[in-house]
Scaffold this motif. Structure first.
Motif, PDB file in Angstrom:
ATOM      1  N   ARG A  60     -10.967   4.789   2.609  1.00  0.00           N
ATOM      2  CA  ARG A  60     -10.671   3.506   2.049  1.00  0.00           C
ATOM      3  C   ARG A  60     -11.672   2.455   2.587  1.00  0.00           C
ATOM      4  NH1 ARG A  60      -5.308   2.812   4.273  1.00  0.00           N
ATOM      5  NH2 ARG A  60      -6.279   1.671   5.891  1.00  0.00           N
ATOM      6  N   ASP A  66      -3.324  -5.527  -9.905  1.00  0.00           N
ATOM      7  CA  ASP A  66      -2.661  -4.757  -8.852  1.00  0.00           C
ATOM      8  C   ASP A  66      -3.322  -3.136  -8.516  1.00  0.00           C
ATOM      9  OD1 ASP A  66      -1.073  -6.544  -8.579  1.00  0.00           O
ATOM     10  OD2 ASP A  66       0.741  -5.741  -9.304  1.00  0.00           O
ATOM     11  N   LEU A  85      -6.409  -4.307  -6.522  1.00  0.00           N
ATOM     12  CA  LEU A  85      -6.003  -4.629  -5.281  1.00  0.00           C
ATOM     13  C   LEU A  85      -5.454  -3.349  -4.247  1.00  0.00           C
ATOM     14  CD1 LEU A  85      -4.132  -7.923  -5.786  1.00  0.00           C
ATOM     15  CD2 LEU A  85      -6.358  -7.544  -4.801  1.00  0.00           C
ATOM     16  N   LEU A  86      -5.043  -2.708  -4.944  1.00  0.00           N
ATOM     17  CA  LEU A  86      -4.502  -1.388  -4.149  1.00  0.00           C
ATOM     18  C   LEU A  86      -5.168  -1.012  -2.971  1.00  0.00           C
ATOM     19  CD1 LEU A  86      -2.290   0.971  -4.240  1.00  0.00           C
ATOM     20  CD2 LEU A  86      -3.472   2.319  -5.695  1.00  0.00           C
ATOM     21  N   VAL A 136      -4.491  -3.872  -0.376  1.00  0.00           N
ATOM     22  CA  VAL A 136      -3.157  -3.855   0.192  1.00  0.00           C
ATOM     23  C   VAL A 136      -2.908  -2.742   1.383  1.00  0.00           C
ATOM     24  CG1 VAL A 136      -0.750  -3.458  -0.485  1.00  0.00           C
ATOM     25  CG2 VAL A 136      -2.321  -4.845  -2.061  1.00  0.00           C
ATOM     26  N   LEU A 137      -3.419  -1.456   1.054  1.00  0.00           N
ATOM     27  CA  LEU A 137      -3.224  -0.413   1.992  1.00  0.00           C
ATOM     28  C   LEU A 137      -3.914  -0.674   3.149  1.00  0.00           C
ATOM     29  CD1 LEU A 137      -3.764   2.752  -0.306  1.00  0.00           C
ATOM     30  CD2 LEU A 137      -1.411   1.601   0.560  1.00  0.00           C
ATOM     31  N   ARG A 181      -3.957  -3.801   4.378  1.00  0.00           N
ATOM     32  CA  ARG A 181      -3.215  -4.695   5.059  1.00  0.00           C
ATOM     33  C   ARG A 181      -4.185  -5.943   5.097  1.00  0.00           C
ATOM     34  NH1 ARG A 181       1.609  -3.493   6.887  1.00  0.00           N
ATOM     35  NH2 ARG A 181       2.015  -1.397   7.238  1.00  0.00           N
ATOM     36  N   VAL A 232      -3.344 -12.085   1.615  1.00  0.00           N
ATOM     37  CA  VAL A 232      -3.247 -12.271   0.082  1.00  0.00           C
ATOM     38  C   VAL A 232      -4.551 -13.305  -0.289  1.00  0.00           C
ATOM     39  CG1 VAL A 232      -1.821 -13.213  -1.855  1.00  0.00           C
ATOM     40  CG2 VAL A 232      -0.612 -12.019  -0.189  1.00  0.00           C
ATOM     41  N   MET A 287      -7.559 -11.343  -0.543  1.00  0.00           N
ATOM     42  CA  MET A 287      -7.948 -10.338  -1.370  1.00  0.00           C
ATOM     43  C   MET A 287      -8.044 -11.135  -2.858  1.00  0.00           C
ATOM     44  SD  MET A 287      -4.683  -7.400  -1.193  1.00  0.00           S
ATOM     45  CE  MET A 287      -3.426  -8.799  -1.356  1.00  0.00           C
ATOM     46  N   GLU A 288      -7.349 -12.274  -3.112  1.00  0.00           N
ATOM     47  CA  GLU A 288      -7.506 -12.964  -4.518  1.00  0.00           C
ATOM     48  C   GLU A 288      -9.163 -13.544  -4.613  1.00  0.00           C
ATOM     49  OE1 GLU A 288      -4.380 -15.462  -4.482  1.00  0.00           O
ATOM     50  OE2 GLU A 288      -3.116 -14.016  -5.681  1.00  0.00           O
ATOM     51  N   TYR A 338       2.537  -7.707  -1.415  1.00  0.00           N
ATOM     52  CA  TYR A 338       1.154  -7.320  -1.138  1.00  0.00           C
ATOM     53  C   TYR A 338       1.279  -6.680   0.153  1.00  0.00           C
ATOM     54  CZ  TYR A 338      -0.591  -8.767  -5.799  1.00  0.00           C
ATOM     55  OH  TYR A 338      -0.774  -8.908  -6.946  1.00  0.00           O
ATOM     56  N   PRO A 366       1.606  -2.656   2.045  1.00  0.00           N
ATOM     57  CA  PRO A 366       1.693  -1.514   1.883  1.00  0.00           C
ATOM     58  C   PRO A 366       3.022  -0.932   1.698  1.00  0.00           C
ATOM     59  CG  PRO A 366       0.312  -1.841   3.618  1.00  0.00           C
ATOM     60  CD  PRO A 366       0.856  -3.189   3.469  1.00  0.00           C
ATOM     61  N   PHE A 378       4.506  -2.461  -1.748  1.00  0.00           N
ATOM     62  CA  PHE A 378       3.684  -2.618  -3.051  1.00  0.00           C
ATOM     63  C   PHE A 378       3.917  -1.392  -4.057  1.00  0.00           C
ATOM     64  CE2 PHE A 378      -0.972  -2.345  -4.803  1.00  0.00           C
ATOM     65  CZ  PHE A 378      -0.986  -3.232  -5.256  1.00  0.00           C
ATOM     66  N   VAL A 437      -7.679   7.029  -3.344  1.00  0.00           N
ATOM     67  CA  VAL A 437      -7.964   5.512  -2.929  1.00  0.00           C
ATOM     68  C   VAL A 437      -7.781   5.118  -1.468  1.00  0.00           C
ATOM     69  CG1 VAL A 437      -7.271   3.055  -3.635  1.00  0.00           C
ATOM     70  CG2 VAL A 437      -7.329   4.781  -5.224  1.00  0.00           C
ATOM     71  N   GLY A 438      -7.208   5.982  -0.749  1.00  0.00           N
ATOM     72  CA  GLY A 438      -7.214   5.842   0.515  1.00  0.00           C
ATOM     73  C   GLY A 438      -5.642   5.662   1.248  1.00  0.00           C
ATOM     74  N   GLU A 457       1.505   8.245   4.916  1.00  0.00           N
ATOM     75  CA  GLU A 457       1.666   6.964   4.202  1.00  0.00           C
ATOM     76  C   GLU A 457       2.451   7.645   2.807  1.00  0.00           C
ATOM     77  OE1 GLU A 457      -1.151   3.468   4.926  1.00  0.00           O
ATOM     78  OE2 GLU A 457      -1.923   5.007   4.273  1.00  0.00           O
TER      79      GLU A 457
END
Lengths: 255, 657
Positions: free
Chosen positions: A86, A106, A109-110, A113-114, A116, A119, A122-123, B266, B268, B271, B570-571, B576
């Motif tokens: 990641r 989304d 953003l995945l 988000v993973l 953490r 927001v 991210m944006e 948002y 994990p 989501f 994607v990680g 998870e």
């Protein structure tokens, strides 16, 4: 120190119950410097995808090692592999691999988000990348609502948003028409010019001609390599074609 | 060269390759065969055994078999649609390889035949093994005298074979029809297209909320048992509609609202869950609603059956304060029957060295009336007021208080009248000398002892006064004489049969002789029979529930496979992925059972009223039965959850090549 160093990589696939074994990689070694744009070419079955999967930590080598920033990726514990992927690697695939249950936004953003991320941050990142890749207007759409080229640019955005050390692209233009391919390749060039390291596996000469360097793989080894240097894209294209002709007709390379 | 074994072989290898789908399918089909065979053979065996009381059980069993056969065919259809969905890819491939639709129909024919024969053999074999055990169980819970004989009723074999041949025949025809209507090649190509996000259906959600509120309101506001019986079905219908709407529309609206909340979405944990639940709900809404409704049905069925069965003694105790009760009616022509009856019974008892204990004589007549203030008009059918006419002398004898009344005076019980009120019945005037308010202790115990229905009562001075009211239509009184006989006495059984014989001969206007032991026997037969059948239906419902869950998970597993591969690239770590899966499966699982429990809570007041129609007033017992059934159901559910989640995970993790 090179960013990525591949040393004597070897991969043998063995059928689960004895039987035949297939040697996908015999002995592959090369280095990639920070900021380089490298393409790996080879015919189907030459071991390109195996090589990429090993670098991506999705597969384990039988022998040899892969160093990223001098760190052997084999030494990363299995539990941290996902995090490593990641944070350090960005993937772009031939069939886009976007999730159809997520909007384009989304999907991009995945990975954040993973990880953490907040927001707001991210944006902020999303906005920059979307603008650069010309997908700001389709962020709210779902993958099935946008064109192939847009999907692939969304996938590139997803790869870039984590600000990875290296982008790994597996035949990224394979499912695109020529116009979309051109747009995508320009995007790759652009992000490379901004300092992003890119490693692309392809058998499209058009795609490879945009790279700074092309490695040719045959029968599981690096057979030959070409630098673009000061050549124009078209001249480099011609040079790659000539090299491929020599390889396929069996002549020895002049490396 | 054409090989005649080609299609059978292809069918078998196809089924073997898809054993993840076919094993549960055939297992379920075999179980259904077994259940049906057991029901039918039970009814034949009971019928053949000619046991006293076996008739009503045989009727209950064979009626249930009919209902069971409908449900079975429905389940078969449902299963088949899952199986065919999974196999459509393969059919498409065969089609591309050059098999015509005729060839494919032939292939399907062999598959259907193998499924039919296999499940019939397994099911009937298991049924034959278990039928003796089931017969014992049936005799045990209905307390019928045991007369065990090893029989294998051929008739039930034929019935079972016929039902399932017809069922599978229809399923096969449907599949072939589908094959000809849809091009298998297009099915093969169509799966790659992405699925659209479900729309927000505000109207459906609104309908769901309205019907749910209405259904719950009706169920909760029910006042009387007869009302409960009347509105239970409409209320259930409303709630069923609401369940479908909630699962298909409201759930998606809620999920979309969650998605709008960025801080929640948002993360994990949420989501992936929220976004894929939106799709899951789109595909599974109906299935989940079905599970919810089935779960509710299972819980209501089993808890009321068990409660009635377990509470039988309770009901009997309430019904029989004294263990004998003889009812006669008397008219102006036979006014001294109430005096003669106790004497006569006393004589018979004395002959058998028995004594009549704690005797109670009570007379009454039920009268339908139209009440308008103090004016009462008798009717031939129910009006706005139903009254009981009783005798003041009998009340005096019971309570020990002496009531002396003139012919135009009445004592009343209930909240309709007041002291000194002047009332008229069919134009004849009466004065209320005293009104005993509702709930007065002595009056209550009188009503309980005399088994009077819970209506307002008018006590008159003599039978003659009552005879004169509405004399053309009903100039009679029912007299109940109840008493205790020592059941432990060696002559008790003999007395029972002799009394019945002699009373039938000697006493005119005999209405009924009820004894506690006879009533107990018939209660056990009826409620035991119901419980037995209830268990079968619960087994069938559970089977359906488990299968729906299992196939839902498998179908989704195949669909989620690609999704989770991408997430890993994607990680996302293996852990998870696993926890995301567990969370989703758990959500899908707990949703229907949760809603079912809420349904039951709201249905409870109405259910209690309906149970009172079966003379079951033991609310704590009923509550306990529901709690135990719910707990058992949830445990069962959790077990299925673990099995399913494992299969799902195995599919998701299966390598691509």
């Amino acid at each position: 120190m090179p960013l990525l160093e591949v040393q004597h990589l070897k991969k043998i696939y063995t059928a689960r119950y004895g039987g035949n074994s297939v040697q996908a990689l015999t002995d592959v070694s090369f280095q990639i410097q920070q900021g380089e744009y490298t393409a790996i070419m080879g015919e189907s079955g030459s071991g390109k995808t195996t090589l990429l999967n090993i670098i991506a930590t999705l597969d384990r080598p039988t022998g040899g090692s892969v160093l990223l920033d001098g760190r052997d990726i084999a030494s990363i514990p299995a539990k941290q592999l996902a995090e490593f992927r990641r944070e350090n690697l960005g993937f772009v695939f031939q069939d886009f691999n976007l999730l159809d249950t997520f909007s384009v936004r989304d999907n991009i953003l995945l990975p954040l988000v993973l990880g953490r991320m907040g927001v707001a941050e991210m944006e902020r990142r999303l906005e920059d990348i979307a603008q650069e890749l010309r997908i700001s207007n389709i962020l709210q759409n779902f993958p099935y609502e946008v064109s192939g080229g847009q999907k692939q640019r969304a996938a590139v955005a997803r790869a870039l948003i984590t600000q990875p050390r290296i982008i790994l692209a597996d035949e990224p233009s394979g499912a695109l028409d020529s116009k979309s391919t051109e747009g995508l390749l320009q995007s790759f060039e652009k992000i490379n010019q901004q300092g992003q390291t890119v490693l692309m596996v392809t058998h499209s000469v058009r795609a490879a001609s945009h790279a700074g360097r092309v490695l040719f793989i045959k029968d599981g080894t690096v057979f030959h390599q070409l630098y673009r240097g000061e050549l124009s894209i078209d001249a480099f294209y011609q040079k790659i074609v000539d090299t491929l002709t020599i390889i396929t007709t069996g002549g020895r390379g002049n490396a | 060269m054409r090989n005649i074994l080609f299609y059978p072989k292809l069918a078998i290898s196809g089924m073997r390759r898809n054993k993840i789908i076919y094993v549960p399918y055939l297992l379920a089909a075999s179980l259904m065969v077994m259940l049906f065979y057991l029901l039918v053979s039970m009814s034949y065996i009971v019928n053949g055994a000619k046991i006293a009381g076996g008739g009503s059980i045989s009727i209950i069993l064979s009626m249930s078999a009919v209902v069971c056969s409908f449900i079975t065919i429905l389940i078969l259809f449902y299963l088949n649609s899952f199986v065919m969905k999974q196999r459509s890819q393969e059919m498409g491939l065969y089609s591309v390889l050059g098999m015509s639709r005729g060839n494919l129909s032939l292939l399907l024919l062999f598959e259907t035949l193998f499924s039919l024969v296999g499940s019939l053999i397994c099911g009937i074999a298991a049924g034959a093994v278990f039928s003796q055990l089931m017969y014992l169980l049936l005799l045990n819970i209905t307390r019928l005298p045991v007369s065990l004989d090893m029989t294998l009723p051929v008739d039930s074999l034929l019935t079972t074979g016929l039902l399932f041949s017809v069922g599978w025949g229809i399923v096969y025809l449907k599949n072939v029809l589908l094959l000809f209507r849809k091009d298998p090649i297009s099915i093969l190509l169509s799966t790659a297209a992405g699925e659209r996000e479900p729309k927000s259906r505000w109207l459906t959600a609104l309908v769901g909320i309205v019907t749910l509120t209405a259904g719950y309101a009706i169920a909760v506001s029910v006042q009387t048992p007869s009302m409960a019986l009347l509105v239970f079905l409409p209320a259930t219908m409303l709630v069923i509609i609401a369940t479908y709407c909630i699962f298909s529309a409201l759930s998606i609206l809620i999920l979309k609202a969650l998605r709008k909340n960025k801080r929640f979405y948002y993360k994990p944990e949420n989501f992936i869950g929220v976004s894929s639940m939106i799709y899951r709900m789109k595909q599974n809404a109906i299935g989940l609603a079905n599970i919810c409704i089935l779960a509710s049905a299972v819980l209501v069925t089993i808890s009321s059956c068990v409660c009635l069965y377990v509470g039988e003694e309770d009901v009997i105790k309430r019904r029989f304060v004294r263990n004998y009760s003889v009812e006669v009616y008397y008219t102006p022509e036979t006014p001294n029957l109430p005096a003669v009856l106790p004497e006569y019974i006393g004589e018979v008892a004395a002959r058998y060295d028995l004594s009549v204990g704690d005797p109670l004589l009570s007379s009454r007549r039920t009268s339908y009336t139209q009440k308008d203030g103090s004016t009462i008009q008798t009717l031939s059918s129910p009006g706005n007021c139903t009254l009981l006419y009783c005798l003041a002398s009998e009340l005096s004898a019971y309570t020990g208080e002496v009531y002396t009344l003139a012919p135009d005076e009445v004592i009343t019980y209930g909240n309709l009248f007041f002291d000194g009120e002047q009332i008229t019945i069919d134009g004849k005037a009466f004065t209320v000398k005293k009104n005993i308010p509702k709930g007065s202790e002595k009056a209550l115990s009188y009503i309980k002892d005399t088994q009077a229905p819970n209506f307002p009562i008018l006590f008159f001075n003599s039978p003659e006064t009552i005879f004169e009211i509405d004399a053309e239509n009903s100039n009679y009184l029912v007299c109940t004489y109840s008493f205790d006989i020592d059941q432990e006495h060696p002559n008790a059984q003999q007395f029972k049969s002799i009394l019945r014989e002699e009373l039938l001969e000697e006493v005119s206007h005999l209405m009924s002789i009820t004894t506690e032991s006879d009533t107990r026997d018939s209660f056990y037969i009826v409620y035991g029979g119901l419980l037995f059948v209830g268990l079968f239906f619960v087994a069938l419902f559970l089977l359906a529930t488990v299968l729906i869950i299992y196939y839902k998970q498998i179908t989704e597993g195949y669909e989620d496979k690609r999704r989770f591969r991408i997430m890993q690239q994607v990680g996302m770590s293996d852990r998870e992925v696993r926890s995301t899966i567990q969370k989703q499966v758990l959500m899908v699982f707990s949703f229907p059972i949760l809603i079912a429990l809420i349904h039951i809570c709201f249905a409870f007041p109405a259910l209690v009223k309906i149970m009172s129609l079966f003379a079951m007033y033991n609310i704590p017992l009923f509550l306990f039965c529901i709690a135990i059934s719910a707990l058992t159901f949830i445990l069962f559910y959790v077990a299925v959850y673990f099995i399913t989640a494992r299969t799902y995970y195995r599919i998701v993790k299966m390598p691509e090549f």
